[in-house]
Design a protein around this motif. Sequence first.
Motif, PDB file in Angstrom:
ATOM      1  N   LEU A  49       0.820  -1.217   0.000  1.00  0.00           N
ATOM      2  CA  LEU A  49       0.000   0.000   0.000  1.00  0.00           C
ATOM      3  C   LEU A  49       0.854   1.267   0.000  1.00  0.00           C
ATOM      4  O   LEU A  49       0.327   2.366  -0.071  1.00  0.00           O
ATOM      5  N   GLU A  50       2.156   1.107   0.072  1.00  0.00           N
ATOM      6  CA  GLU A  50       3.050   2.264   0.073  1.00  0.00           C
ATOM      7  C   GLU A  50       3.275   2.764  -1.343  1.00  0.00           C
ATOM      8  O   GLU A  50       3.101   2.020  -2.320  1.00  0.00           O
ATOM      9  N   ASP A  51       3.678   4.005  -1.440  1.00  0.00           N
ATOM     10  CA  ASP A  51       3.960   4.592  -2.739  1.00  0.00           C
ATOM     11  C   ASP A  51       5.097   3.830  -3.427  1.00  0.00           C
ATOM     12  O   ASP A  51       5.033   3.525  -4.612  1.00  0.00           O
ATOM     13  N   ASP A  52       6.141   3.509  -2.682  1.00  0.00           N
ATOM     14  CA  ASP A  52       7.254   2.730  -3.228  1.00  0.00           C
ATOM     15  C   ASP A  52       7.092   1.285  -2.767  1.00  0.00           C
ATOM     16  O   ASP A  52       7.692   0.854  -1.795  1.00  0.00           O
ATOM     17  N   TRP A  53       6.275   0.531  -3.451  1.00  0.00           N
ATOM     18  CA  TRP A  53       6.035  -0.860  -3.085  1.00  0.00           C
ATOM     19  C   TRP A  53       7.011  -1.802  -3.780  1.00  0.00           C
ATOM     20  O   TRP A  53       7.166  -2.944  -3.386  1.00  0.00           O
ATOM     21  N   ARG A  54       7.698  -1.327  -4.778  1.00  0.00           N
ATOM     22  CA  ARG A  54       8.587  -2.204  -5.544  1.00  0.00           C
ATOM     23  C   ARG A  54       9.834  -2.626  -4.753  1.00  0.00           C
ATOM     24  O   ARG A  54      10.259  -3.771  -4.819  1.00  0.00           O
ATOM     25  N   THR A  55      10.390  -1.691  -4.009  1.00  0.00           N
ATOM     26  CA  THR A  55      11.596  -2.012  -3.233  1.00  0.00           C
ATOM     27  C   THR A  55      11.310  -3.095  -2.197  1.00  0.00           C
ATOM     28  O   THR A  55      12.043  -4.089  -2.138  1.00  0.00           O
ATOM     29  N   PRO A  56      10.262  -2.961  -1.376  1.00  0.00           N
ATOM     30  CA  PRO A  56       9.977  -4.054  -0.432  1.00  0.00           C
ATOM     31  C   PRO A  56       9.653  -5.380  -1.126  1.00  0.00           C
ATOM     32  O   PRO A  56      10.020  -6.442  -0.633  1.00  0.00           O
ATOM     33  N   LEU A  57       8.998  -5.302  -2.282  1.00  0.00           N
ATOM     34  CA  LEU A  57       8.697  -6.523  -3.031  1.00  0.00           C
ATOM     35  C   LEU A  57       9.987  -7.212  -3.460  1.00  0.00           C
ATOM     36  O   LEU A  57      10.145  -8.422  -3.272  1.00  0.00           O
ATOM     37  N   GLU A  58      10.908  -6.449  -3.994  1.00  0.00           N
ATOM     38  CA  GLU A  58      12.181  -7.023  -4.428  1.00  0.00           C
ATOM     39  C   GLU A  58      12.955  -7.614  -3.248  1.00  0.00           C
ATOM     40  O   GLU A  58      13.523  -8.709  -3.348  1.00  0.00           O
ATOM     41  N   GLN A  59      12.958  -6.930  -2.117  1.00  0.00           N
ATOM     42  CA  GLN A  59      13.657  -7.423  -0.927  1.00  0.00           C
ATOM     43  C   GLN A  59      13.021  -8.719  -0.423  1.00  0.00           C
ATOM     44  O   GLN A  59      13.725  -9.654  -0.022  1.00  0.00           O
TER      45      GLN A  59
END
Length: 66
Positions: A49-59
């Motif tokens: 739900l965060e604006d930058d969801w891609r970084t946590p997804l990749e991690q």
Amino acid sequence: MFMKFPPKPKTPYIFKTPQDKQILKKLNNLAEKTSKKDEPLVKFLYTQLEDDWRTPLEQYIDKLLK
């Protein structure tokens, strides 16, 4: 006292649609019902739900691949 501009958001979550708020409610409900072992998954789901969801997804994917 001076106010910062723009003010710091109270939450990292971006609610662009009503569906986003509904998802947050469901995640809160899920977080109350899950066990300690499921905590990493629930934390990850919140990041979507965060604006930058891609970084946590990749991690998260990187951790799964190890």
